[in-house]
Design a protein around this motif. Structure first.
Motif, PDB file in Angstrom:
ATOM      1  N   THR A 111      -2.311  -1.298  -1.953  1.00 57.87           N
ATOM      2  CA  THR A 111      -1.229  -1.033  -2.908  1.00 57.87           C
ATOM      3  C   THR A 111      -1.823  -0.532  -4.215  1.00 57.87           C
ATOM      4  O   THR A 111      -2.789  -1.096  -4.727  1.00 57.87           O
ATOM      5  CB  THR A 111      -0.430  -2.317  -3.161  1.00 57.87           C
ATOM      6  OG1 THR A 111       0.113  -2.770  -1.924  1.00 57.87           O
ATOM      7  CG2 THR A 111       0.701  -2.069  -4.149  1.00 57.87           C
ATOM      8  N   THR A 112      -1.225   0.533  -4.759  1.00 55.38           N
ATOM      9  CA  THR A 112      -1.780   1.122  -5.980  1.00 55.38           C
ATOM     10  C   THR A 112      -0.871   0.976  -7.190  1.00 55.38           C
ATOM     11  O   THR A 112      -1.252   1.363  -8.302  1.00 55.38           O
ATOM     12  CB  THR A 112      -2.060   2.616  -5.781  1.00 55.38           C
ATOM     13  OG1 THR A 112      -0.838   3.283  -5.462  1.00 55.38           O
ATOM     14  CG2 THR A 112      -3.063   2.850  -4.671  1.00 55.38           C
ATOM     15  N   THR A 113       0.314   0.412  -7.018  1.00 53.69           N
ATOM     16  CA  THR A 113       1.250   0.306  -8.138  1.00 53.69           C
ATOM     17  C   THR A 113       1.792  -1.112  -8.262  1.00 53.69           C
ATOM     18  O   THR A 113       1.670  -1.923  -7.344  1.00 53.69           O
ATOM     19  CB  THR A 113       2.431   1.278  -7.959  1.00 53.69           C
ATOM     20  OG1 THR A 113       3.086   0.990  -6.723  1.00 53.69           O
ATOM     21  CG2 THR A 113       1.953   2.722  -7.942  1.00 53.69           C
ATOM     22  N   ASN A 114       2.389  -1.376  -9.437  1.00 54.45           N
ATOM     23  CA  ASN A 114       3.057  -2.648  -9.691  1.00 54.45           C
ATOM     24  C   ASN A 114       2.138  -3.853  -9.520  1.00 54.45           C
ATOM     25  O   ASN A 114       2.551  -4.893  -8.983  1.00 54.45           O
ATOM     26  CB  ASN A 114       4.299  -2.815  -8.799  1.00 54.45           C
ATOM     27  CG  ASN A 114       5.331  -1.747  -9.077  1.00 54.45           C
ATOM     28  OD1 ASN A 114       5.582  -1.389 -10.220  1.00 54.45           O
ATOM     29  ND2 ASN A 114       5.919  -1.201  -8.019  1.00 54.45           N
ATOM     30  N   LEU A 115       0.913  -3.697  -9.966  1.00 47.14           N
ATOM     31  CA  LEU A 115      -0.032  -4.800  -9.934  1.00 47.14           C
ATOM     32  C   LEU A 115      -0.065  -5.460 -11.310  1.00 47.14           C
ATOM     33  O   LEU A 115       0.050  -4.792 -12.333  1.00 47.14           O
ATOM     34  CB  LEU A 115      -1.422  -4.295  -9.538  1.00 47.14           C
ATOM     35  CG  LEU A 115      -1.470  -3.617  -8.168  1.00 47.14           C
ATOM     36  CD1 LEU A 115      -2.826  -3.006  -7.910  1.00 47.14           C
ATOM     37  CD2 LEU A 115      -1.117  -4.606  -7.069  1.00 47.14           C
ATOM     38  N   ALA A 116      -0.275  -6.759 -11.323  1.00 41.08           N
ATOM     39  CA  ALA A 116      -0.058  -7.534 -12.553  1.00 41.08           C
ATOM     40  C   ALA A 116      -1.059  -7.224 -13.665  1.00 41.08           C
ATOM     41  O   ALA A 116      -0.678  -7.073 -14.830  1.00 41.08           O
ATOM     42  CB  ALA A 116      -0.088  -9.022 -12.233  1.00 41.08           C
ATOM     43  N   TYR A 117      -2.329  -7.182 -13.317  1.00 43.76           N
ATOM     44  CA  TYR A 117      -3.364  -7.019 -14.340  1.00 43.76           C
ATOM     45  C   TYR A 117      -4.306  -5.886 -13.952  1.00 43.76           C
ATOM     46  O   TYR A 117      -4.704  -5.783 -12.794  1.00 43.76           O
ATOM     47  CB  TYR A 117      -4.185  -8.307 -14.504  1.00 43.76           C
ATOM     48  CG  TYR A 117      -3.363  -9.512 -14.861  1.00 43.76           C
ATOM     49  CD1 TYR A 117      -3.138 -10.519 -13.936  1.00 43.76           C
ATOM     50  CD2 TYR A 117      -2.795  -9.637 -16.126  1.00 43.76           C
ATOM     51  CE1 TYR A 117      -2.382 -11.625 -14.253  1.00 43.76           C
ATOM     52  CE2 TYR A 117      -2.034 -10.745 -16.455  1.00 43.76           C
ATOM     53  CZ  TYR A 117      -1.831 -11.736 -15.522  1.00 43.76           C
ATOM     54  OH  TYR A 117      -1.077 -12.823 -15.843  1.00 43.76           O
ATOM     55  N   TRP A 118      -4.661  -5.099 -14.952  1.00 48.75           N
ATOM     56  CA  TRP A 118      -5.583  -3.982 -14.764  1.00 48.75           C
ATOM     57  C   TRP A 118      -6.711  -4.059 -15.786  1.00 48.75           C
ATOM     58  O   TRP A 118      -6.501  -4.469 -16.933  1.00 48.75           O
ATOM     59  CB  TRP A 118      -4.854  -2.647 -14.959  1.00 48.75           C
ATOM     60  CG  TRP A 118      -3.944  -2.272 -13.839  1.00 48.75           C
ATOM     61  CD1 TRP A 118      -2.636  -2.640 -13.691  1.00 48.75           C
ATOM     62  CD2 TRP A 118      -4.269  -1.461 -12.724  1.00 48.75           C
ATOM     63  NE1 TRP A 118      -2.139  -2.097 -12.533  1.00 48.75           N
ATOM     64  CE2 TRP A 118      -3.118  -1.361 -11.915  1.00 48.75           C
ATOM     65  CE3 TRP A 118      -5.428  -0.782 -12.304  1.00 48.75           C
ATOM     66  CZ2 TRP A 118      -3.082  -0.639 -10.731  1.00 48.75           C
ATOM     67  CZ3 TRP A 118      -5.387  -0.062 -11.132  1.00 48.75           C
ATOM     68  CH2 TRP A 118      -4.227   0.014 -10.355  1.00 48.75           C
TER      69      TRP A 118
END
Length: 128
Positions: A111-118
């Motif tokens: 998954t490449t989107t809507n991840l909590a922390y970058w």
């Protein structure tokens, strides 16, 4: 403050190796699946690998499978990406991201989107 910090990037010759680190502060990484991504200006973000919370499930993109290895040390609150046999086309900014619902065991894909922390990213340049 909750943050992810990538390190380990740099300039390397084709065929060389690097080890990237993704260290968390302000939260415990063992509650999160972790993904590694890369992006070149003008191109879409590419998901290259992910690892489950417990480290018992991993996924790799076709472009890096067999050359890159993801691992984690929850005691150190850090995830690693070993990059071997690097090619000029691996040149990019590499990012890690954490999310409790990413890289679930048994689920294929990254998954490449809507991840909590970058994180802020680390530059990898492969050139002779």
């Amino acid at each position: 403050q909750l943050q992810l910090v990538e390190s380990g990037g740099g300039l390397v010759q084709p065929g060389g190796s690097l080890r990237l680190s993704c260290a968390a502060s302000g939260f415990s990484l063992d509650l999160y699946g972790i993904g590694w991504f890369r992006q070149v200006p003008g191109k879409e973000r590419e998901g290259i690998s992910c690892i489950s919370k417990r480290g018992d499930w991993t996924n790799y993109g076709d472009s890096v499978a067999g050359r890159f290895t993801i691992s984690r040390d929850n005691a150190k609150n850090t995830v690693y990406l070993q990059l071997n046999n690097l090619k000029p086309e691996d040149t990019a900014v590499y990012y890690c991201a954490a999310d409790p619902s990413t890289c679930l065991p048994g689920i294929h894909g990254i998954t490449t989107t809507n991840l909590a922390y970058w994180g802020q990213g680390t530059q990898v340049t492969v050139s002779s």
